[in-house]
Write an enzyme that holds these catalytic residues in place. Structure first.
Site, PDB file in Angstrom:
ATOM      1  N   CYS A  79     148.696  54.946  63.909  1.00  0.00           N
ATOM      2  CA  CYS A  79     148.438  55.443  62.554  1.00  0.00           C
ATOM      3  C   CYS A  79     148.868  54.410  61.504  1.00  0.00           C
ATOM      4  CB  CYS A  79     149.197  56.757  62.375  1.00  0.00           C
ATOM      5  SG  CYS A  79     149.278  57.380  60.692  1.00  0.00           S
TER       6      CYS A  79
ATOM      7  N   CYS B 140     151.265  55.713  58.855  1.00  0.00           N
ATOM      8  CA  CYS B 140     152.587  55.914  59.462  1.00  0.00           C
ATOM      9  C   CYS B 140     153.363  54.599  59.497  1.00  0.00           C
ATOM     10  CB  CYS B 140     152.460  56.456  60.889  1.00  0.00           C
ATOM     11  SG  CYS B 140     151.718  58.089  61.019  1.00  0.00           S
TER      12      CYS B 140
END
Length: 145
Positions: A68, A71
């Site tokens: 991600c 993230c």
């Protein structure tokens, strides 16, 4: 603040009773001797989850995955927050890929997701990456900081 606080150890998950006045003295776990109040987020594992959400200091969990992009870009912000909130809030990272069952149990639908626990219960949730001032402001609204 009470006279003493219960603080879970990030390393062995044992519960430690610490005098409130000694929180700034870099307390160590009575069992494994690791630092209890790190200035860095710790990796949360499913097997330790039940003990980690206990205690008198709030626990902020960042649910993330290695694939991600948001993230990964949020990780340094989360680390800065851990440094600024040391002794007032514990910060942990939960890898949603390595802990799929716990992620499902927590109802994670998007990442990054932040979940704030206090006294063993979820008290707030926020999805998406955010800059440090916004994160600290959100935590302040939740009574942390």
């Amino acid at each position: 603040m009470t006279d003493s606080l219960i603080v879970p150890c990030a390393h062995c998950a044992s519960l430690n009773r610490i005098p409130a006045a000694r929180l700034s003295d870099a307390p160590h776990c009575g069992r494994c001797k690791a630092d209890l109040l790190s200035a860095q987020p710790f990796e949360l594992q499913a097997g330790q989850f039940a003990n980690q959400i206990k205690g008198d200091l709030p626990l902020l969990v960042d649910v993330w995955a290695s694939w991600c992009g948001p993230c990964r870009s949020f990780a340094p912000v989360f680390a800065q927050a851990a440094s600024q909130l040391q002794g007032r809030c514990r910060l942990a990272k939960l890898d949603s890929e390595a802990n799929r069952q716990l992620s499902t149990q927590l109802g994670i639908r998007s990442i990054p997701s932040l979940i704030l626990f206090r006294d063993g219960r979820e008290v707030a949730r926020q999805s998406g990456a955010m800059p440090l001032p916004q994160l600290l402001s959100w935590l302040k609204q939740q009574g942390v900081g």
